[in-house]
Motif scaffolding. Sequence first.
Motif, mmCIF file in Angstrom:
data_model
loop_
_atom_site.group_PDB
_atom_site.id
_atom_site.type_symbol
_atom_site.label_atom_id
_atom_site.label_comp_id
_atom_site.label_asym_id
_atom_site.label_seq_id
_atom_site.Cartn_x
_atom_site.Cartn_y
_atom_site.Cartn_z
ATOM 1 N N PRO A 85 0.833 -1.203 0.000
ATOM 2 C CA PRO A 85 0.000 0.000 0.000
ATOM 3 C C PRO A 85 0.867 1.251 0.000
ATOM 4 O O PRO A 85 1.919 1.263 0.642
ATOM 5 C CB PRO A 85 -0.764 -0.107 1.322
ATOM 6 C CG PRO A 85 -0.640 -1.509 1.752
ATOM 7 C CD PRO A 85 0.601 -2.057 1.154
ATOM 8 N N ASP A 86 0.433 2.300 -0.716
ATOM 9 C CA ASP A 86 1.297 3.476 -0.844
ATOM 10 C C ASP A 86 1.545 4.193 0.483
ATOM 11 O O ASP A 86 2.625 4.698 0.713
ATOM 12 C CB ASP A 86 0.783 4.462 -1.912
ATOM 13 C CG ASP A 86 -0.713 4.411 -2.061
ATOM 14 O OD1 ASP A 86 -1.382 4.059 -1.067
ATOM 15 O OD2 ASP A 86 -1.223 4.732 -3.145
ATOM 16 N N PHE A 87 0.528 4.192 1.370
ATOM 17 C CA PHE A 87 0.784 4.882 2.636
ATOM 18 C C PHE A 87 1.725 4.072 3.520
ATOM 19 O O PHE A 87 2.465 4.624 4.332
ATOM 20 C CB PHE A 87 -0.508 5.238 3.370
ATOM 21 C CG PHE A 87 -1.224 4.092 4.019
ATOM 22 C CD1 PHE A 87 -2.074 3.295 3.296
ATOM 23 C CD2 PHE A 87 -1.040 3.824 5.365
ATOM 24 C CE1 PHE A 87 -2.734 2.244 3.891
ATOM 25 C CE2 PHE A 87 -1.707 2.772 5.975
ATOM 26 C CZ PHE A 87 -2.543 1.978 5.224
ATOM 27 N N VAL A 88 1.738 2.749 3.318
ATOM 28 C CA VAL A 88 2.686 1.911 4.050
ATOM 29 C C VAL A 88 4.107 2.174 3.545
ATOM 30 O O VAL A 88 5.029 2.395 4.327
ATOM 31 C CB VAL A 88 2.318 0.421 3.918
ATOM 32 C CG1 VAL A 88 3.454 -0.456 4.395
ATOM 33 C CG2 VAL A 88 1.052 0.132 4.705
#
Lengths: 325, 294
Positions: free
Chosen positions: A150-153
């Motif tokens: 995931p991009d926020f991860v």
Amino acid sequence: MGSIMNMLGRRLILSFAILSLTSLIVFLGTEVLPGDAITATIPAEELAFYTPEQLADLRKEYGLDRPLPVRFLEVWERLFTFDFGTTLIKKEPVLDHIAHPMINSGILAGLAMLVMLGLVLVLGILASLKPGGRLDTAISATTLFTYSMPDFVVGNVFVVIFAVWLGLTPAVIFAPTNAPKLTILLASLLPVAALCIHGAAYQFRLLRAGMVEALNSDYVERARLAGLPTWYICIRHALPVAMIPMLNGTAQFVAGLLSGSVVVETVFKYPGVGSELLRALAQREIPTIQAIAFLAALAVVTANFIADLAILGLDPRVRASAQHG
Amino acid sequence: MADISHPSAFPSAMRKLKSPALRRALSEPATVFGLVLVAIHLFLAVFGPWIATHDTSALVGDPMQIPSWDFLMGTDQIGRDYFSRIINGGRIALMVSFFGVSLALFVGTALGITAGYIGGRVDEIIMRIVDAMMSIPELILIAILTLALGKDVLALIPVIAIVYTWGAIRVIRAKTISLSMLDFVRAAELRGESRWAIIAREIFPNLTGILGVELAVRISSAVLRISALSFLGLGISQPTPDWGLMVQEAMGVVFTDPWFLLLPALMLSSLIVGVNFMVDGLSRAFGISSSELG
């Protein structure tokens, strides 16, 4: 030639129709579904103090008592003439409010797109040279892995690695929205990297599939028999055709990039349109939400239109069918 | 020709292929790796409350305790058992995703078959609406929908359903069009069967493979979306445990306790990695091309 112009005209009209439908969806979502703009904007605690007459007066003041189609046409006209109105509380022009964040987000998304395209082209060509080979397996497995991150991860893990463990960068960006664009550019390195790690993988898979197919085709075989060097065949003969499936997904790609930048901007406190959108949502700033949604859809539709042009330039079959149709 | 036109010939041939394909899939370490990850996550989602017995939202002790026998991963910033929150942090998102995506696939299949098989004007109208919906960036569409439907966990189900319907229509329509050109559909048309009979008996049974792929891939992508939403403050809210929300909470203590951020991040990505490796391997082994993975 005339029929190509015809085809372009049709695409343009179609883009316009899609954008109109989009503005209808935005209108329905923001002004109709939550009750109406008045009950949506006023917090529930305060709403209790209003008499029905006061509410009716307010509705009249904002023109909410008129029939839906009339109101939609008005919203439609406002959006298409870039007249986004004023913010509800401070009565400042919405456009002034979101101009700088939009440019900053544009820098972020534009940079990410360039880096991604470069990355995808290099990896896609390398992997397709020997499908199933060791290099292909390694690249394909890695991209499937990064695609699942995931991009926020990814963004937050970057913060842990580069800011916490290595101490190379500050954890968040302290640039104000109207900071010089060079400062913004420098601040966007980690956000761009975070966007690319997640975003490039899908494009890579499309390009690799296209390249493998193109390299197995008769016309590439012919070029090979003519004794042309491999790199020349790849770039001149296979790549243009192989890029078409990727270009067909441009709308989704750009839409995904915009969604992704909202998330990544929040991770790094990047002064972009993402934080503006979240603020507008929290305050139920309907004009601002409408403006951002419309402009985002405009960006997607425009990118898609340009991709259609590119396909027209790359694929002789599409050109031919335009000429005959 | 004769056996192709027989309606039952195609599925039974598929059934015979099944076990060698499964054997082929299981011989790939990446696929097995994905299957194992998914199995672990499913196990945790079902039995989580029995593994981690502390109440996920109760304050059980002092904040920021180091791991102990009572609290296997210590306690968080306000004194909740961190282990319980990590173990149970995916349940709500998975449940919402499952129902939302199922709904999206149901509607998407109905509209996709209609657009693909009936064609003509109906197809044109449906697909233009799909184009319009898909040109709004997903996150902005979700934002507008949460504005309209509220931020309740149950409201997330229709939000997910609405967001995922359009892609499903595209995939099912494309598959329907390629199926309707095959001989066994042509044969059924020549036999004079009705449209509904052809859709129910010839087309739909051949969509089950791709529907399975879609279900798995889109559920994992929806879990990712929901956690991103929770991270932004638009999805699941306190005190429900959710990995996205936990990453967001941990941002404040990232310099002193980076593990608070890395653990939920690891849980979330291992679920998505697992599903994608599993689907990639299985769909290659069974010869189903998946939309999302190209």
